[in-house]
Design an enzyme around this catalytic site. Structure first.
Site, PDB file in Angstrom:
ATOM      1  CD  GLN B 125      10.429 -59.154   4.646  1.00  0.00           C
ATOM      2  OE1 GLN B 125       9.181 -59.043   4.785  1.00  0.00           O
ATOM      3  NE2 GLN B 125      11.520 -58.696   3.917  1.00  0.00           N
ATOM      4  CB  SER B 128       7.380 -53.416   2.754  1.00  0.00           C
ATOM      5  OG  SER B 128       7.797 -53.350   3.201  1.00  0.00           O
ATOM      6  CB  SER B 160      14.729 -60.603   2.448  1.00  0.00           C
ATOM      7  OG  SER B 160      14.347 -58.965   2.370  1.00  0.00           O
ATOM      8  CD  GLU B 244      16.765 -63.450  23.615  1.00  0.00           C
ATOM      9  OE1 GLU B 244      16.301 -63.311  23.330  1.00  0.00           O
ATOM     10  OE2 GLU B 244      16.951 -64.985  22.573  1.00  0.00           O
ATOM     11  CG  ASN B 362      18.700 -46.603  10.426  1.00  0.00           C
ATOM     12  OD1 ASN B 362      18.379 -47.587  10.420  1.00  0.00           O
ATOM     13  ND2 ASN B 362      20.330 -46.560  10.203  1.00  0.00           N
ATOM     14  CD  GLU B 363      15.237 -41.888   7.625  1.00  0.00           C
ATOM     15  OE1 GLU B 363      14.661 -43.131   7.737  1.00  0.00           O
ATOM     16  OE2 GLU B 363      16.281 -41.449   6.401  1.00  0.00           O
TER      17      GLU B 363
END
Lengths: 334, 381
Positions: B125, B128, B160, B244, B362-363
C-alpha cells in the site's frame, strides 16, 4: 447463525423500556433507600405483569405460571432494568424462581408449588444466598422470602437477618446474613444441582444489569458533555473527554455480545466471562461519568448518583472479577 | 438469536481443516519481512491458491470459492488454529481487492485478481507521505496527465511490504486546484519496478525491512490502472473501511489461536500462585471470545443488509490494544527468555506494537467513535 436478538426479543426489551421510562424509577430508588418499599414493589409488580419473572421458571410446570426457561429474553430484560436503575432484589427473585423451578424439574416439587406462583406473578419478592455466592442476602427486609442453600445442600427459608440489615455503599441496597435457623424445605444433591444453576442465572442477570447501568451512565454523560460549556465551547469537543467516552463505549460494546452468548449457552465459563466484562465496563463507565460531570457528579442530589453507586456493588455481586477470571480458566481445558 | 452453524458450514469447516492439516508446513517459515521469508511466503500463497484456499470469499472466476462472510470467518478460525503462515498477500486481498470489487472495471478484476490470488503479484500500500499521516487528505504526491495515462511524482512512506513487493496502490493528487483537500485525488495502481521508482527499505524496530519509502519521479501509469473516476480517489479509498472488510482486517480466528497458545504457555510455565498472571491470561481468553462474538454480531447485521460504518473503529481499537496486551502477557510468562529475539513470541510482539499506529491511528479511531457513534462535536485534533 444469526447472532442478533430476534424481532420478538427486541420488541420485548422495548416494551420493558417503555414501561420503565414511564415509571419514575429514580423516585422509587430514593424511596427504597429511605426504607419505603411501596413504589419499588409496585414497579416490580408491573414488570412481572409483562411476564418477566415467568421467563425464569420452567413452563413444564405450567400450572405454576412458568413461561421459560428463556434466559436470552430475561437477560435482555435485565439490561433494561439496569438502564432504568430498578431497585430491589430483582436478580435474586429471578434466581429464586430458577432455583425452585429447577428443583421441581429434578423431582422435588414441593417448594415450587408453594412459592413459585407468587414469585412469577410479581406478588412477592424473594432474596437468597447460594454456595459460591456471597454471605449476604440482598434486601431481605423488603423480600417476602429469604431462601438459603448451605454448602451441604440444605435449602431452608431463613428467618430475618441477624441484628438487622447492614447498610451498603449504595443506599438503595441493604445486606443481611440469613439467620442460622428457619424452616427446612429440601435437602440433598438435587438442591446443590439446582443451586449451581441458580448461581449461573444470578451471575448472568447481574451481568445484564451491569450492561444497562453502564449504558445509562454513558448516555447521561454524553448528554452532559454536549451541554456543559467551558472555555467557550462544549467540553465534549475536547479530545481528552472524547477519548475517555470512546473507551467507555468500547468496553460496553464488547461486553454486550459476551452477555448474549452467556444467555444462549449458559455455560459457566461464558457466564463468568460476561460478568467479568460487563461488571468492569459498568464500573469504568461510572468512573468516567463521575470524572466528566466534575463536582456535581460527586453529589447525591443528582440522579446520576443512583447509577454511580450501583455500579461497584453490581460489579462484585454474584462473582467478583477475580472469581470470574478464575472460573474462566478453571473450566476451560487445554 | 443463534450462534450455531448450519451443516453445510460445518462441512466447509471440516474440508478446510483437513486441507490445512495436510498442507501447513511443519515448522514456521522464515520471517516474511526478509527476502528469504518473503519468497517462502509467496510460495505458500501459490500452494493455497492451487486448491483455491487463498481468497475463499472471491468468486470462483478469480480463484476463490464465493463463500459468504460466515464461512470466511470459519476459514480464518481454522487457518490460524492450524498454525498456518502469515499472509504476505494481505494488503492486496484485504484492501485492494474489495476496492476493485466495488469500484474497479471487469477488465481490471480479470487482470489483477488472479495473480494476486496466486501470490505471483504481491501488493504494497502507498498511502502515507512524510507530511501526511493521520491527515492523509493533505497528501502532495501528484499524478499529472500525459498521453494515455499519468505521470506520478512525489514521495510515499511507511509502505508495508514494499521492500519486496511487486506493485503498489494508493491515492495521488490529480487536481491541485480542487477547493478541498479531499477532492482532486485519484486512486491508482503502479509497478514498483517501473522506471522512476526508487524503493528505500526502512528497518522497523527489530531492524527487519517491513516497510519502505517510495520515491517517484515521473512514473508512467496507464489509464487502465486508474480505479474509478479521476478525482474520486478519497471516496473510493474510504469506502472499503465501511464494508464488512473494515470489520475483518484482523479476523477473530487469529486472536482465538493466539489466546489458545497463551493459555497453553501459562499451563506449562505459569506459577499457579501468581494470580496476577492468571488474571491477565483470563483477560486474553475473554477478550478473544468478546472479539469473536462482536464480529459474529456485526457479520449478522451485515448479512441482514445493514451497513457497518464507524463501528469498525471500535473493532480496530479493540484488536490492536488486545494484541499488545496478549503478547506482553506471554513475554512476562517467559521470564528471562522473553528477551530472546528468536523466541516464538518475540517477533509477533514487535509486530503487535505497530497495531495502534497503522490503518488509522487509535487516536483518530477514538475521534471517529466519539463523533460518529456518540455524536460529540468535532473539535481540533
Amino acid at each position: 447463525m444469526r447472532f442478533l436478538p430476534t424481532g420478538e426479543q427486541s420488541d420485548f426489551a422495548r416494551t420493558l423500556r417503555g414501561l420503565l421510562d414511564a415509571s419514575q424509577v429514580p423516585a422509587a430508588v430514593r424511596a427504597w433507600g429511605a426504607g419505603d418499599h411501596g413504589p419499588g414493589r409496585a414497579l416490580w409488580s408491573r414488570l412481572a405483569g409483562t411476564g418477566l419473572c415467568a421467563l425464569a421458571a420452567d413452563e413444564a410446570h405450567g400450572d405454576l405460571g412458568g413461561l421459560g426457561p428463556l434466559p436470552v429474553e430475561l437477560a435482555l430484560g435485565f439490561v433494561e432494568l439496569g438502564r432504568a436503575g430498578v431497585p430491589g432484589p430483582v436478580v435474586e427473585t429471578a434466581a429464586a424462581a430458577v432455583l425452585l423451578s429447577e428443583l421441581a424439574r429434578l423431582g422435588e416439587e414441593g417448594p415450587a408449588k408453594r412459592f413459585l406462583p407468587g414469585l412469577v406473578a410479581g406478588e412477592a419478592l424473594a432474596t437468597l444466598t447460594l454456595p459460591g455466592g456471597g454471605p449476604y442476602a440482598l434486601d431481605a427486609d423488603a423480600a417476602a422470602y429469604c431462601f438459603t442453600v448451605s454448602a451441604a445442600g440444605g435449602l431452608r427459608l431463613a428467618g430475618g437477618g441477624e441484628g438487622g440489615p447492614l447498610r451498603s455503599t449504595d443506599p438503595a441496597r441493604r445486606l443481611s446474613r440469613p439467620a442460622p435457623d428457619g424452616e427446612p424445605l429440601a435437602t440433598g444433591p438435587r438442591v446443590l444441582a439446582a443451586a449451581r444453576t441458580a448461581l449461573d442465572w444470578a451471575r448472568l442477570l447481574t451481568a445484564a444489569q451491569c450492561l444497562g447501568v453502564g449504558e445509562a451512565l454513558l448516555a447521561s454523560t454524553v448528554r452532559y458533555v454536549k451541554q456543559r460549556t467551558q472555555f467557550g465551547t462544549p467540553i465534549g469537543g475536547f479530545q481528552a473527554v472524547k477519548h475517555r467516552l470512546a473507551d467507555t463505549l468500547l468496553a460496553l460494546e464488547f461486553a454486550r455480545p459476551l452477555v448474549w452468548a452467556a444467555a444462549l449457552g449458559l455455560t459457566p465459563w461464558e457466564v463468568a466471562a460476561a460478568k467479568l466484562a460487563a461488571g468492569e465496563a459498568a464500573y469504568a463507565a461510572a468512573m468516567t461519568a463521575l470524572q466528566l460531570h466534575g463536582a456535581v457528579g460527586y453529589t447525591e442530589e443528582l440522579d446520576l448518583s443512583l447509577w454511580l453507586r450501583k455500579a461497584r456493588p453490581l460489579r462484585d455481586a454474584w462473582g467478583s472479577p477475580s472469581a470470574c477470571r478464575e472460573a474462566v480458566l478453571g473450566e476451560l481445558k487445554g | 438469536m443463534d450462534l450455531t452453524h448450519a451443516p453445510e458450514v460445518a462441512a466447509f469447516r471440516a474440508e478446510a481443516r483437513a486441507w490445512l492439516a495436510a498442507h501447513v508446513p511443519d515448522s514456521p517459515l522464515p520471517s516474511l519481512e526478509t527476502a528469504e521469508g518473503f519468497a517462502a511466503h509467496r510460495a505458500w500463497e501459490a500452494r493455497l491458491h492451487a486448491d483455491r484456499w487463498s481468497a475463499v470469499s472471491w468468486p470462483a472466476e478469480y480463484g476463490g470459492r464465493g463463500v459468504d462472510i460466515e464461512r470466511w470467518l470459519v476459514f480464518e478460525e481454522e487457518y490460524w488454529a492450524a498454525g498456518a503462515p502469515g499472509r504476505v498477500s494481505q494488503n492486496g486481498i484485504s484492501l485492494l481487492a474489495p476496492t476493485l470489487f466495488d469500484h474497479g472495471s471487469a477488465e481490471q478484476r480479470a487482470r489483477v485478481l488472479p495473480p494476486m490470488a496466486s501470490g505471483e503479484v504481491i501488493w504494497a500500500q502507498a498511502w502515507s507521505e512524510p507530511e501526511s499521516g493521520s491527515d492523509l487528505a493533505s497528501l502532495r504526491s501528484r499524478a499529472v496527465r500525459t498521453g494515455g495515462g499519468w505521470l506520478l511524482s512525489g514521495q510515499k512512506t511507511w509502505s508495508s511490504r514494499a521492500a519486496f513487493a511487486d506493485r503498489a496502490f494508493g491515492i495521488f493528487r490529480t487536481d491541485p486546484q480542487a477547493p478541498k483537500p479531499h477532492q482532486g485525488l485519484t486512486y491508482l495502481m503502479f509497478d514498483l519496478r517501473a522506471p522512476g521508482v526508487t524503493v528505500r527499505p526502512i528497518g522497523r524496530l527489530d531492524g527487519k525491512p517491513a516497510f519502505a519509502e517510495l520515491f517517484l519521479d515521473e512514473v508512467f501509469v496507464p489509464d487502465a490502472d486508474v480505479i474509478g473516476e479521476p478525482g474520486q480517489g478519497w471516496r473510493i479509498a474510504m469506502s472499503t473501511t465501511g464494508n464488512e472488510r473494515g470489520l475483518t482486517l484482523r479476523s477473530p480466528g487469529r486472536f482465538l489461536a493466539a489466546a489458545q497458545r497463551l493459555r497453553a504457555l501459562w499451563r506449562a510455565e505459569g506459577d499457579p500462585a501468581d494470580t496476577a498472571a492468571r488474571d491477565r491470561v483470563a483477560d486474553a481468553v475473554v477478550g478473544a471470545r468478546a472479539y469473536e462474538l462482536f464480529t459474529w454480531a456485526a457479520a449478522s447485521r451485515f448479512a441482514a443488509g445493514e451497513r457497518i460504518g464507524a463501528e469498525s473503529s471500535l473493532n480496530k481499537v479493540f484488536w490492536s490494544e488486545y494484541d499488545i496486551a496478549l503478547h506482553e502477557t506471554a513475554l512476562d510468562l517467559l521470564g528471562p527468555d522473553a528477551e530472546l529475539a528468536e523466541g516464538a513470541w518475540a517477533e509477533p510482539w514487535v509486530f503487535s506494537l505497530a497495531g495502534p499506529i497503522y490503518a488509522g491511528t487509535n487516536e483518530i479511531q477514538r475521534d471517529i467513535i466519539a463523533e460518529r457513534l456518540l455524536g460529540l462535536p468535532k473539535g481540533r485534533r
